[in-house]
Motif scaffolding. Structure first.
Motif, PDB file in Angstrom:
ATOM      1  N   SER A   1       0.847  -1.193   0.000  1.00 37.84           N
ATOM      2  CA  SER A   1       0.000   0.000   0.000  1.00 37.84           C
ATOM      3  C   SER A   1       0.881   1.241   0.000  1.00 37.84           C
ATOM      4  O   SER A   1       2.102   1.157  -0.119  1.00 37.84           O
ATOM      5  N   ASP A   2       0.239   2.368   0.174  1.00 40.60           N
ATOM      6  CA  ASP A   2       0.942   3.642   0.213  1.00 40.60           C
ATOM      7  C   ASP A   2       1.877   3.686   1.419  1.00 40.60           C
ATOM      8  O   ASP A   2       1.578   3.131   2.475  1.00 40.60           O
ATOM      9  N   SER A   3       2.988   4.366   1.277  1.00 43.49           N
ATOM     10  CA  SER A   3       3.949   4.449   2.378  1.00 43.49           C
ATOM     11  C   SER A   3       3.431   5.282   3.542  1.00 43.49           C
ATOM     12  O   SER A   3       3.979   5.235   4.632  1.00 43.49           O
ATOM     13  N   ARG A   4       2.370   6.038   3.326  1.00 41.98           N
ATOM     14  CA  ARG A   4       1.791   6.848   4.391  1.00 41.98           C
ATOM     15  C   ARG A   4       0.617   6.165   5.068  1.00 41.98           C
ATOM     16  O   ARG A   4      -0.172   6.802   5.741  1.00 41.98           O
ATOM     17  N   ALA A   5       0.487   4.856   4.891  1.00 42.67           N
ATOM     18  CA  ALA A   5      -0.623   4.125   5.497  1.00 42.67           C
ATOM     19  C   ALA A   5      -0.460   4.086   7.012  1.00 42.67           C
ATOM     20  O   ALA A   5       0.653   4.105   7.539  1.00 42.67           O
ATOM     21  N   GLN A   6      -1.584   4.039   7.719  1.00 46.51           N
ATOM     22  CA  GLN A   6      -1.547   4.011   9.177  1.00 46.51           C
ATOM     23  C   GLN A   6      -1.289   2.592   9.665  1.00 46.51           C
ATOM     24  O   GLN A   6      -1.810   1.628   9.114  1.00 46.51           O
ATOM     25  N   PHE A   7      -0.488   2.501  10.721  1.00 50.14           N
ATOM     26  CA  PHE A   7      -0.199   1.226  11.346  1.00 50.14           C
ATOM     27  C   PHE A   7      -0.946   1.138  12.665  1.00 50.14           C
ATOM     28  O   PHE A   7      -1.339   2.151  13.256  1.00 50.14           O
ATOM     29  N   ASP A   8      -1.101  -0.068  13.137  1.00 48.94           N
ATOM     30  CA  ASP A   8      -1.759  -0.289  14.414  1.00 48.94           C
ATOM     31  C   ASP A   8      -0.891   0.278  15.543  1.00 48.94           C
ATOM     32  O   ASP A   8       0.336   0.207  15.498  1.00 48.94           O
ATOM     33  N   VAL A   9      -1.533   0.811  16.557  1.00 44.32           N
ATOM     34  CA  VAL A   9      -0.820   1.411  17.680  1.00 44.32           C
ATOM     35  C   VAL A   9       0.002   0.364  18.420  1.00 44.32           C
ATOM     36  O   VAL A   9       1.056   0.673  18.983  1.00 44.32           O
ATOM     37  N   ARG A  10      -0.433  -0.878  18.408  1.00 41.00           N
ATOM     38  CA  ARG A  10       0.299  -1.934  19.122  1.00 41.00           C
ATOM     39  C   ARG A  10       1.707  -2.110  18.584  1.00 41.00           C
ATOM     40  O   ARG A  10       2.615  -2.484  19.322  1.00 41.00           O
ATOM     41  N   PHE A  11       1.894  -1.853  17.292  1.00 49.19           N
ATOM     42  CA  PHE A  11       3.238  -1.924  16.727  1.00 49.19           C
ATOM     43  C   PHE A  11       4.166  -0.946  17.426  1.00 49.19           C
ATOM     44  O   PHE A  11       5.286  -1.293  17.808  1.00 49.19           O
ATOM     45  N   TYR A  12       3.687   0.264  17.646  1.00 50.76           N
ATOM     46  CA  TYR A  12       4.507   1.278  18.307  1.00 50.76           C
ATOM     47  C   TYR A  12       4.702   0.954  19.787  1.00 50.76           C
ATOM     48  O   TYR A  12       5.766   1.217  20.345  1.00 50.76           O
ATOM     49  N   LEU A  13       3.693   0.395  20.426  1.00 48.64           N
ATOM     50  CA  LEU A  13       3.834   0.012  21.834  1.00 48.64           C
ATOM     51  C   LEU A  13       4.898  -1.054  22.012  1.00 48.64           C
ATOM     52  O   LEU A  13       5.721  -0.984  22.932  1.00 48.64           O
ATOM     53  N   VAL A  14       4.886  -2.042  21.140  1.00 44.18           N
ATOM     54  CA  VAL A  14       5.904  -3.091  21.225  1.00 44.18           C
ATOM     55  C   VAL A  14       7.285  -2.504  20.948  1.00 44.18           C
ATOM     56  O   VAL A  14       8.267  -2.851  21.610  1.00 44.18           O
ATOM     57  N   ALA A  15       7.380  -1.589  20.002  1.00 41.63           N
ATOM     58  CA  ALA A  15       8.672  -0.961  19.697  1.00 41.63           C
ATOM     59  C   ALA A  15       9.181  -0.146  20.884  1.00 41.63           C
ATOM     60  O   ALA A  15      10.369  -0.205  21.224  1.00 41.63           O
ATOM     61  N   ILE A  16       8.284   0.584  21.539  1.00 39.11           N
ATOM     62  CA  ILE A  16       8.693   1.381  22.698  1.00 39.11           C
ATOM     63  C   ILE A  16       9.117   0.474  23.848  1.00 39.11           C
ATOM     64  O   ILE A  16      10.123   0.726  24.528  1.00 39.11           O
ATOM     65  N   LEU A  17       8.378  -0.604  24.073  1.00 41.47           N
ATOM     66  CA  LEU A  17       8.762  -1.547  25.129  1.00 41.47           C
ATOM     67  C   LEU A  17      10.108  -2.188  24.827  1.00 41.47           C
ATOM     68  O   LEU A  17      10.918  -2.404  25.733  1.00 41.47           O
ATOM     69  N   PHE A  18      10.358  -2.493  23.564  1.00 41.31           N
ATOM     70  CA  PHE A  18      11.657  -3.047  23.196  1.00 41.31           C
ATOM     71  C   PHE A  18      12.776  -2.063  23.514  1.00 41.31           C
ATOM     72  O   PHE A  18      13.814  -2.437  24.059  1.00 41.31           O
ATOM     73  N   ILE A  19      12.560  -0.792  23.186  1.00 39.50           N
ATOM     74  CA  ILE A  19      13.581   0.217  23.461  1.00 39.50           C
ATOM     75  C   ILE A  19      13.825   0.345  24.957  1.00 39.50           C
ATOM     76  O   ILE A  19      14.973   0.439  25.413  1.00 39.50           O
ATOM     77  N   VAL A  20      12.751   0.325  25.740  1.00 41.87           N
ATOM     78  CA  VAL A  20      12.908   0.449  27.194  1.00 41.87           C
ATOM     79  C   VAL A  20      13.745  -0.690  27.749  1.00 41.87           C
ATOM     80  O   VAL A  20      14.682  -0.476  28.523  1.00 41.87           O
ATOM     81  N   PHE A  21      13.443  -1.922  27.361  1.00 48.60           N
ATOM     82  CA  PHE A  21      14.181  -3.052  27.920  1.00 48.60           C
ATOM     83  C   PHE A  21      15.554  -3.212  27.281  1.00 48.60           C
ATOM     84  O   PHE A  21      16.462  -3.787  27.886  1.00 48.60           O
ATOM     85  N   ASP A  22      15.735  -2.682  26.098  1.00 50.73           N
ATOM     86  CA  ASP A  22      17.067  -2.653  25.509  1.00 50.73           C
ATOM     87  C   ASP A  22      17.952  -1.672  26.272  1.00 50.73           C
ATOM     88  O   ASP A  22      19.134  -1.948  26.530  1.00 50.73           O
ATOM     89  N   LEU A  23      17.380  -0.537  26.656  1.00 50.44           N
ATOM     90  CA  LEU A  23      18.139   0.415  27.478  1.00 50.44           C
ATOM     91  C   LEU A  23      18.453  -0.165  28.847  1.00 50.44           C
ATOM     92  O   LEU A  23      19.498   0.127  29.430  1.00 50.44           O
ATOM     93  N   GLU A  24      17.543  -0.979  29.358  1.00 58.53           N
ATOM     94  CA  GLU A  24      17.828  -1.629  30.638  1.00 58.53           C
ATOM     95  C   GLU A  24      19.087  -2.478  30.535  1.00 58.53           C
ATOM     96  O   GLU A  24      19.970  -2.409  31.398  1.00 58.53           O
ATOM     97  N   ALA A  25      19.170  -3.256  29.484  1.00 62.05           N
ATOM     98  CA  ALA A  25      20.358  -4.083  29.293  1.00 62.05           C
ATOM     99  C   ALA A  25      21.595  -3.214  29.090  1.00 62.05           C
ATOM    100  O   ALA A  25      22.684  -3.547  29.568  1.00 62.05           O
ATOM    101  N   ALA A  26      21.437  -2.085  28.409  1.00 61.97           N
ATOM    102  CA  ALA A  26      22.573  -1.194  28.190  1.00 61.97           C
ATOM    103  C   ALA A  26      23.058  -0.577  29.500  1.00 61.97           C
ATOM    104  O   ALA A  26      24.243  -0.292  29.654  1.00 61.97           O
ATOM    105  N   PHE A  27      22.156  -0.375  30.468  1.00 56.66           N
ATOM    106  CA  PHE A  27      22.556   0.160  31.767  1.00 56.66           C
ATOM    107  C   PHE A  27      23.102  -0.921  32.691  1.00 56.66           C
ATOM    108  O   PHE A  27      23.884  -0.627  33.592  1.00 56.66           O
ATOM    109  N   LEU A  28      22.692  -2.150  32.492  1.00 55.61           N
ATOM    110  CA  LEU A  28      23.127  -3.216  33.400  1.00 55.61           C
ATOM    111  C   LEU A  28      24.597  -3.573  33.233  1.00 55.61           C
ATOM    112  O   LEU A  28      25.280  -3.850  34.217  1.00 55.61           O
ATOM    113  N   PHE A  29      25.095  -3.579  32.012  1.00 53.72           N
ATOM    114  CA  PHE A  29      26.476  -3.999  31.797  1.00 53.72           C
ATOM    115  C   PHE A  29      27.492  -3.049  32.435  1.00 53.72           C
ATOM    116  O   PHE A  29      28.374  -3.493  33.164  1.00 53.72           O
TER     117      PHE A  29
END
Length: 125
Positions: A57-85
């Motif tokens: 479809s068009d590159s400006r199509a809307q995505f489900d909000v859950r995609f962004y929630l999962v991405a934000i949660l991934f970033i949060v827990f990735d930063l956790e690992a970055a702080f733990l080491f």
């Protein structure tokens, strides 16, 4: 007047060398690429190479909000690992205060994970 010129001469020299190197390492490959003829597009070069399937479809199509929630949660827990080491490496310098600060940090992240789990942010249909 020459004293002021002598003070700015190193800056001018630095800028000149920077511009010359920018042209050599950025501009010259572009010019050589154009002259060598490597910019001839065809269907194979224009095909999708990252996802493996054509755009649906068009590159400006809307995505489900859950995609962004999962991405934000991934970033949060990735930063956790970055702080733990670094914390684990330098724990002997911080002593007991550093230990309890990291335990508090991990506790807050655990509370956030439980909240996201309860709200259903981690479930995908």
């Amino acid at each position: 007047m020459s004293e002021i010129a002598n003070q700015y001469l190193p800056i001018l020299l630095f800028l000149t060398v920077g511009i010359v190197f920018a042209f050599i390492f950025v501009g010259a490959p572009i010019v050589v690429s154009k002259l060598a003829g490597t910019s001839k597009p065809d269907t194979v070069k224009l095909s999708e190479y990252e996802s493996g399937f054509p755009a649906f479809s068009d590159s400006r199509a809307q995505f489900d909000v859950r995609f962004y929630l999962v991405a934000i949660l991934f970033i949060v827990f990735d930063l956790e690992a970055a702080f733990l080491f670094p914390w684990a490496v330098s724990l002997h310098w911080g002593g007991e205060a550093a230990w309890w600060a990291m335990i508090e940090f991990l506790g807050e992240l655990a509370i956030g994970l439980v909240f996201a789990w309860k709200v259903g942010a981690l479930e995908w249909e």
